[in-house]
Design an enzyme around this catalytic site. Sequence first.
Site, PDB file in Angstrom:
ATOM      1  N   PRO A   2       9.066  18.430 -22.837  1.00 33.29           N
ATOM      2  CA  PRO A   2       7.923  17.544 -22.883  1.00 33.29           C
ATOM      3  C   PRO A   2       6.725  18.107 -22.137  1.00 33.29           C
ATOM      4  CG  PRO A   2       9.729  16.653 -21.555  1.00 33.29           C
ATOM      5  CD  PRO A   2       9.910  18.111 -21.692  1.00 33.29           C
ATOM      6  N   GLU A   3       5.671  18.312 -22.851  1.00 34.87           N
ATOM      7  CA  GLU A   3       4.391  18.630 -22.247  1.00 34.87           C
ATOM      8  C   GLU A   3       3.564  17.347 -22.304  1.00 34.87           C
ATOM      9  OE1 GLU A   3       2.803  22.396 -23.673  1.00 34.87           O
ATOM     10  OE2 GLU A   3       4.773  22.941 -24.451  1.00 34.87           O
ATOM     11  N   HIS A 100      25.404  12.142 -20.893  1.00 30.61           N
ATOM     12  CA  HIS A 100      24.095  12.452 -20.310  1.00 30.61           C
ATOM     13  C   HIS A 100      23.149  11.251 -20.259  1.00 30.61           C
ATOM     14  CE1 HIS A 100      25.555  16.490 -20.436  1.00 30.61           C
ATOM     15  NE2 HIS A 100      25.439  16.597 -21.748  1.00 30.61           N
ATOM     16  N   ARG A 119      20.144  18.721 -19.588  1.00 30.27           N
ATOM     17  CA  ARG A 119      20.005  19.837 -18.650  1.00 30.27           C
ATOM     18  C   ARG A 119      19.738  19.387 -17.212  1.00 30.27           C
ATOM     19  NH1 ARG A 119      16.409  24.445 -21.428  1.00 30.27           N
ATOM     20  NH2 ARG A 119      17.207  25.630 -19.671  1.00 30.27           N
ATOM     21  N   ARG A 162      -9.551  35.128 -10.163  1.00 35.07           N
ATOM     22  CA  ARG A 162      -8.103  35.207 -10.191  1.00 35.07           C
ATOM     23  C   ARG A 162      -7.679  36.472 -10.908  1.00 35.07           C
ATOM     24  NH1 ARG A 162      -4.388  30.772  -9.075  1.00 35.07           N
ATOM     25  NH2 ARG A 162      -5.673  29.194  -8.102  1.00 35.07           N
TER      26      ARG A 162
END
Length: 283
Positions: A2-3, A100, A119, A162
Amino acid sequence: MPELPEVETVLQGLTPAMEGVKISRADVNRPDLRWPFPSAMAERLTGQTVLKLRRRAKYILADLSSEETLLVHLGMSGRMLISGDPLGQFSRAHPAVAKHDHVIFHMANDSRITFNDPRRFGAMDLVKTPFADQHKLLRSLGPEPLGNDFHENYLAQVLNGRNTAVKSALLDQRIIAGLGNIYVCEVLFRAKISPTQKTSQITESRIFNLVPVIRNVLTDAIKAGGSSLRDFRQANGELGYFQHSFDVYGREGEPCRTPGCKAQIVRIVQSSRSSFYCATCQS
DNA sequence: ATAGGCACCTGGTGGC
DNA sequence: TGCCACCAGGTGCCTA
């Protein structure tokens, strides 16, 4: 998984079922995910009303009537699925507890929200609501890409000087909070910037251009209900479909979608993660 | 301070 | 079928 667009999609799905609704009981089926759960989590959730559901970067925050805020991160494989019939719009029986299913919220409107995470890279914590933004996991996050604090001058200033690949910089949640591997790849394709380009080497006008590109990619993905690769589901169980709109992610060896470009999408590894891009269009 | 790598964990896939 | 290597949407922590 998930973003930002996937978390936003889950949030929007959960809101009508949870906001303003009391948690009649919480089942906590193991002591931890990525970290131990906060002490007495089930007791601290039980009986509380969810006053407000909101999102910060990839975190879901639930402000409770106890003046504590539940903080949830889905990690790589976390899901939050609604069952029951909270809105009277559809009917779906509660499924049996599955492998899970780590935390189950039994809501007073008879719906259930099941947090499933094979996970276990996900996380939950409780924090006093006024100090939620100062939580260790939230306090270093950069601006929301769809918010007012993210703008051209900010991005140019923070990237200037950077000495790192732009791919890594855009994945850095301290610079911009919410992008992940998929959407950085898609953003860099639309902006025609190579993922290997050092941020200090990119012209200011191209940096400026990244801002609307990032916003557009994210809003397009949210409209599509996020991306479903292996196991992502919206809170109502439906699939997102933005994966059909990927220009580069997962398309190694397939043709570049730029009109007239004959190149194939390539995959390289940067900081042990895959980057997909067109070496002809992106420089 | 900053950049790069590793670790955490399970499951799916493809090759032999 | 079985075994094994490799891959996966994240990110905190350790090292240099």
